[in-house]
Design a protein around this motif. Structure first.
Motif, PDB file in Angstrom:
ATOM      1  N   SER A  65      13.179  -3.642   7.066  1.00  0.00           N
ATOM      2  CA  SER A  65      12.514  -4.884   8.261  1.00  0.00           C
ATOM      3  C   SER A  65      12.723  -4.814   9.845  1.00  0.00           C
ATOM      4  O   SER A  65      13.773  -5.162  10.052  1.00  0.00           O
ATOM      5  N   GLY A  66      11.441  -5.089  10.014  1.00  0.00           N
ATOM      6  CA  GLY A  66      10.935  -4.865  11.054  1.00  0.00           C
ATOM      7  C   GLY A  66      10.043  -4.808  11.471  1.00  0.00           C
ATOM      8  O   GLY A  66       8.358  -3.719  11.053  1.00  0.00           O
ATOM      9  N   PRO A  67       9.424  -4.659  12.897  1.00  0.00           N
ATOM     10  CA  PRO A  67       8.266  -4.299  13.888  1.00  0.00           C
ATOM     11  C   PRO A  67       8.134  -2.645  13.639  1.00  0.00           C
ATOM     12  O   PRO A  67       8.652  -2.032  13.305  1.00  0.00           O
ATOM     13  N   THR A  68       6.544  -3.021  13.253  1.00  0.00           N
ATOM     14  CA  THR A  68       6.191  -1.507  13.141  1.00  0.00           C
ATOM     15  C   THR A  68       6.696  -0.486  14.385  1.00  0.00           C
ATOM     16  O   THR A  68       7.091   0.841  13.733  1.00  0.00           O
ATOM     17  N   SER A  69       6.426  -0.552  15.288  1.00  0.00           N
ATOM     18  CA  SER A  69       7.057   0.449  16.266  1.00  0.00           C
ATOM     19  C   SER A  69       7.997   1.007  16.471  1.00  0.00           C
ATOM     20  O   SER A  69       8.649   1.715  16.376  1.00  0.00           O
ATOM     21  N   ARG A  70       9.382   0.119  15.739  1.00  0.00           N
ATOM     22  CA  ARG A  70      10.539   0.194  15.563  1.00  0.00           C
ATOM     23  C   ARG A  70      10.857   1.206  14.039  1.00  0.00           C
ATOM     24  O   ARG A  70      11.345   1.602  14.679  1.00  0.00           O
ATOM     25  N   PHE A  71      10.075   0.723  13.456  1.00  0.00           N
ATOM     26  CA  PHE A  71      10.183   1.756  12.135  1.00  0.00           C
ATOM     27  C   PHE A  71      10.228   2.876  12.551  1.00  0.00           C
ATOM     28  O   PHE A  71      10.149   3.570  12.060  1.00  0.00           O
TER      29      PHE A  71
ATOM     30  N   THR B 245       0.861  -1.515  -0.304  1.00  0.00           N
ATOM     31  CA  THR B 245      -0.036  -0.240   0.369  1.00  0.00           C
ATOM     32  C   THR B 245       0.395   1.414   0.463  1.00  0.00           C
ATOM     33  O   THR B 245       2.006   1.417   0.237  1.00  0.00           O
ATOM     34  N   HIS B 246       0.564   2.160  -0.500  1.00  0.00           N
ATOM     35  CA  HIS B 246       1.038   3.375  -0.590  1.00  0.00           C
ATOM     36  C   HIS B 246       0.610   4.673   1.090  1.00  0.00           C
ATOM     37  O   HIS B 246       0.505   5.541   1.241  1.00  0.00           O
ATOM     38  N   VAL B 247      -0.423   3.681   1.316  1.00  0.00           N
ATOM     39  CA  VAL B 247      -1.489   4.456   2.591  1.00  0.00           C
ATOM     40  C   VAL B 247      -1.237   4.168   3.967  1.00  0.00           C
ATOM     41  O   VAL B 247      -0.903   2.939   3.946  1.00  0.00           O
ATOM     42  N   LEU B 248      -0.207   4.746   4.069  1.00  0.00           N
ATOM     43  CA  LEU B 248       0.892   5.006   5.872  1.00  0.00           C
ATOM     44  C   LEU B 248      -0.147   5.079   6.863  1.00  0.00           C
ATOM     45  O   LEU B 248       0.005   4.225   7.804  1.00  0.00           O
ATOM     46  N   GLY B 249      -0.886   5.335   6.471  1.00  0.00           N
ATOM     47  CA  GLY B 249      -2.676   4.507   7.838  1.00  0.00           C
ATOM     48  C   GLY B 249      -2.841   3.864   7.799  1.00  0.00           C
ATOM     49  O   GLY B 249      -3.253   3.236   9.203  1.00  0.00           O
ATOM     50  N   ASP B 250      -3.051   2.684   6.452  1.00  0.00           N
ATOM     51  CA  ASP B 250      -3.323   1.807   6.494  1.00  0.00           C
ATOM     52  C   ASP B 250      -2.422   0.362   7.877  1.00  0.00           C
ATOM     53  O   ASP B 250      -2.923   0.078   7.938  1.00  0.00           O
ATOM     54  N   VAL B 251      -0.996   0.727   7.383  1.00  0.00           N
ATOM     55  CA  VAL B 251      -0.071   0.152   7.961  1.00  0.00           C
ATOM     56  C   VAL B 251       0.351   0.750   9.394  1.00  0.00           C
ATOM     57  O   VAL B 251      -0.103  -0.318  10.470  1.00  0.00           O
ATOM     58  N   GLU B 252       0.214   1.689  10.152  1.00  0.00           N
ATOM     59  CA  GLU B 252       0.247   1.996  10.924  1.00  0.00           C
ATOM     60  C   GLU B 252      -1.293   1.194  12.037  1.00  0.00           C
ATOM     61  O   GLU B 252      -1.204   0.737  13.449  1.00  0.00           O
ATOM     62  N   GLU B 253      -2.388   0.712  11.287  1.00  0.00           N
ATOM     63  CA  GLU B 253      -3.534   0.793  11.707  1.00  0.00           C
ATOM     64  C   GLU B 253      -3.386  -1.052  12.369  1.00  0.00           C
ATOM     65  O   GLU B 253      -3.721  -1.600  13.565  1.00  0.00           O
TER      66      GLU B 253
END
Length: 366
Positions: free
Chosen positions: A221-227, A197-205
């Motif tokens: 490459s890693g956990p979203t919390s570390r991104f 996706t290009h929608v960063l909010g989707d990844v965050e959710e």
């Protein structure tokens, strides 16, 4: 041929390179794709579509190896493909069929018999909230309904991994929320999800893990919390040097340990700035001359915004030692020190900048 025993990763890529003519779409990608919901990010031309095509067995690598769900590719592409589902970005519905017929046809193409195909199709339409529209012509479906129908088609054969290409593209806020709820539910049920996706909010959710491609290389490459740098919700009080007495009778945590009300410092390996979490943005409440502290920090290449006695500081490396040294130099105390979670868009840009040698060279120039 049988897949390797219970692979710890959904997919493994080792030194994968893929060319189209003289253009390298992927350059030496080594990656272990974990279970859960994984967000695949990157600007246009980064290699996301090429990676998806390799996993689907639609392209082969020029060098390196790919293993998907324990199956080596391309040798076992058919076996691997039987265990994955794919929801393309394009509107790929079969013309002239109603809702239930669309999903049954997808199930039959995946090898299910007539009885199982109809049973699974009804289950999937219930899952995606289209039970009342199952006998309506899909040509009259809204965009949101068509997206959910295509998700049902991708899931009908019970895949271990589902690849989703821009699943919320074009949806209104309500439709997007419905789709994200479905993706979250699929992931929680145990199906691995790769969400491009290009929608960063989707990844965050919904995503547990982030894979970022940039210019055909692996940027992160890693956990979203570390991104995202930071740790939302954490806060503690800190003091520096002689200013500790100004904070009050309660103990405060400083870079050297815990400062008690009697001024005695006791070491505490679990305490201290950041608490072991890499943080790049802080809001700092100052006791004393905030402007002087900001000036001192700027001398050490830190970005600082001043609002009365409050500073917002960016630490490029996550190392906060410069703050404590600057506070001692200025004779300024720190009343509170709150790590801030970085916005997804800011994190995305920061990772792209880290991978761009031209940008890095420019930032280091005088």
């Amino acid at each position: 041929m049988t897949p390797s025993d219970a692979p710890a990763a959904v997919a493994r890529l080792d030194g994968v390179t893929k060319y189209f003519g003289d253009t390298a779409a992927l350059r030496g990608i080594s990656l272990a794709l974990p279970h859960g919901v994984v967000g695949l990010l990157g600007p246009n031309g980064a290699g996301k579509s090429t990676l998806m095509r390799l996993l689907l067995g639609l392209d082969t690598v020029d060098s390196g190896t790919v293993e998907l769900l324990g199956w080596p590719l391309p040798e076992a592409s058919l076996q691997a493909r039987a265990e994955i589902g794919f929801m393309p970005e394009d509107d790929s519905l079969f013309p002239g069929l109603n809702g239930i017929e669309q999903v049954v046809h997808a199930a039959r193409l995946c090898g299910l018999g007539p009885t199982d195909a109809f049973a699974r199709a009804h289950e999937m339409l219930d899952l995606v909230g289209l039970s009342d529209a199952r006998y309506r012509s899909a040509s009259g479906f809204s965009l949101g309904m068509r997206q959910r129908l295509r998700l049902a088609m991708a899931l009908v054969h019970g895949p271990r991994l589902v690849l989703l290409d821009e699943p919320t593209s074009g949806l209104d806020p309500a439709g997007r929320a419905e789709m994200l709820d479905l993706i979250r539910e699929v992931g929680q049920a145990g199906t691995a999800v790769l969400l491009s996706t290009h929608v960063l909010g989707d990844v965050e959710e919904v995503c547990d893990h982030v894979v970022l491609l940039t210019r055909g290389k692996l940027g992160f490459s890693g956990p979203t919390s570390r991104f995202r740098a930071g740790a939302a919700g954490r806060q503690a009080a800190y003091a520096v040097g002689a200013a500790a007495s100004e904070v009050g009778p309660d103990s405060v945590v400083g870079p050297d340990g815990v400062v008690g009300p009697d001024g005695v410092v006791t070491q505490d390996g679990a305490a201290g700035p950041g608490g072991g979490v890499v943080v790049s943005h802080y809001v700092v409440d100052v006791i004393g001359d905030a402007a002087a502290l900001a000036t001192e920090l700027r001398r050490t290449q830190h970005s600082v915004k001043v609002d009365a006695d409050r500073l917002q500081i960016t630490f490029p490396t996550g190392d906060t030692a410069a703050l404590w040294q600057a506070a001692v130099t200025c004779g300024v105390g720190i009343r509170s020190f709150r790590p801030q979670q970085e916005a997804m868009a800011d994190a995305f840009v920061r990772h792209l900048r880290l991978d761009d040698p031209t940008r890095r060279a420019g930032e280091g120039a005088p």
